[in-house]
Design a protein around this motif. Sequence first.
Motif, PDB file in Angstrom:
ATOM      1  N   PRO A   2       0.814  -1.223   0.000  1.00 22.26           N
ATOM      2  CA  PRO A   2       0.000   0.000   0.000  1.00 22.26           C
ATOM      3  C   PRO A   2       0.846   1.271   0.000  1.00 22.26           C
ATOM      4  CG  PRO A   2      -0.937  -1.606   1.496  1.00 22.26           C
ATOM      5  CD  PRO A   2       0.386  -2.159   1.037  1.00 22.26           C
ATOM      6  N   ALA A   3       1.945   1.281   0.735  1.00 22.23           N
ATOM      7  CA  ALA A   3       2.793   2.478   0.784  1.00 22.23           C
ATOM      8  C   ALA A   3       3.405   2.764  -0.589  1.00 22.23           C
ATOM      9  CB  ALA A   3       3.887   2.296   1.833  1.00 22.23           C
ATOM     10  N   ARG A  51       2.252   1.743  -3.553  1.00 19.15           N
ATOM     11  CA  ARG A  51       1.165   2.104  -4.482  1.00 19.15           C
ATOM     12  C   ARG A  51       0.755   3.559  -4.282  1.00 19.15           C
ATOM     13  NH1 ARG A  51      -4.317   1.759  -4.106  1.00 19.15           N
ATOM     14  NH2 ARG A  51      -4.184   0.774  -2.077  1.00 19.15           N
ATOM     15  N   THR A  52       0.653   3.989  -3.037  1.00 19.28           N
ATOM     16  CA  THR A  52       0.285   5.380  -2.734  1.00 19.28           C
ATOM     17  C   THR A  52       1.367   6.341  -3.221  1.00 19.28           C
ATOM     18  OG1 THR A  52      -1.007   4.673  -0.838  1.00 19.28           O
ATOM     19  CG2 THR A  52      -0.330   6.979  -0.880  1.00 19.28           C
ATOM     20  N   TRP A  53       2.633   5.993  -2.965  1.00 21.25           N
ATOM     21  CA  TRP A  53       3.738   6.845  -3.396  1.00 21.25           C
ATOM     22  C   TRP A  53       3.734   7.009  -4.907  1.00 21.25           C
ATOM     23  CZ3 TRP A  53       7.662   5.377  -6.714  1.00 21.25           C
ATOM     24  CH2 TRP A  53       8.649   6.339  -6.930  1.00 21.25           C
ATOM     25  N   TRP A  54       3.558   5.909  -5.638  1.00 20.09           N
ATOM     26  CA  TRP A  54       3.612   5.952  -7.095  1.00 20.09           C
ATOM     27  C   TRP A  54       2.454   6.729  -7.689  1.00 20.09           C
ATOM     28  CZ3 TRP A  54       1.896   1.585 -10.759  1.00 20.09           C
ATOM     29  CH2 TRP A  54       2.210   1.913 -12.076  1.00 20.09           C
ATOM     30  N   ASN A  55       1.233   6.414  -7.261  1.00 21.64           N
ATOM     31  CA  ASN A  55       0.025   7.076  -7.746  1.00 21.64           C
ATOM     32  C   ASN A  55      -0.095   7.039  -9.275  1.00 21.64           C
ATOM     33  OD1 ASN A  55      -2.423   8.370  -7.231  1.00 21.64           O
ATOM     34  ND2 ASN A  55      -1.524  10.393  -7.530  1.00 21.64           N
TER      35      ASN A  55
END
Length: 117
Positions: free
Chosen positions: A49-50, A52-56
């Motif tokens: 999740p971290a 995936r959120t960072w990449w966006n």
Amino acid sequence: MGELRIKRAYEKPAPDDGCRVLVDRLWPRGVSKERAQLEEWMKDIAPSPALRTWWNHDPARLDDFAARYTAELDANDAVADIRALIGAHPVVTLVYAARDPRINHAAVLRDYLVRTA
């Protein structure tokens, strides 16, 4: 190793998809289980999740994302599970929900699995 493909969850399943495996951590919105026609849902093979959120899904970050996701995959026990599935089927289709057919984690995962086979 058999043939390894990727396909959006929103595309209609086809008979030649072989074994369909959802490789997203989250279920695709608006897609029923019947419509998805999946044999497996491998949440643990998806990016953290971290990450995936960072990449966006930012195309400018794709190379960094791929390197970070590859590092996650190197330490992920789920890789052995997906390799076993690939070995048991002549065709495996990695199903994902992202909009872009080239800029998504399933493409990175496919390339990783082929490169490290």
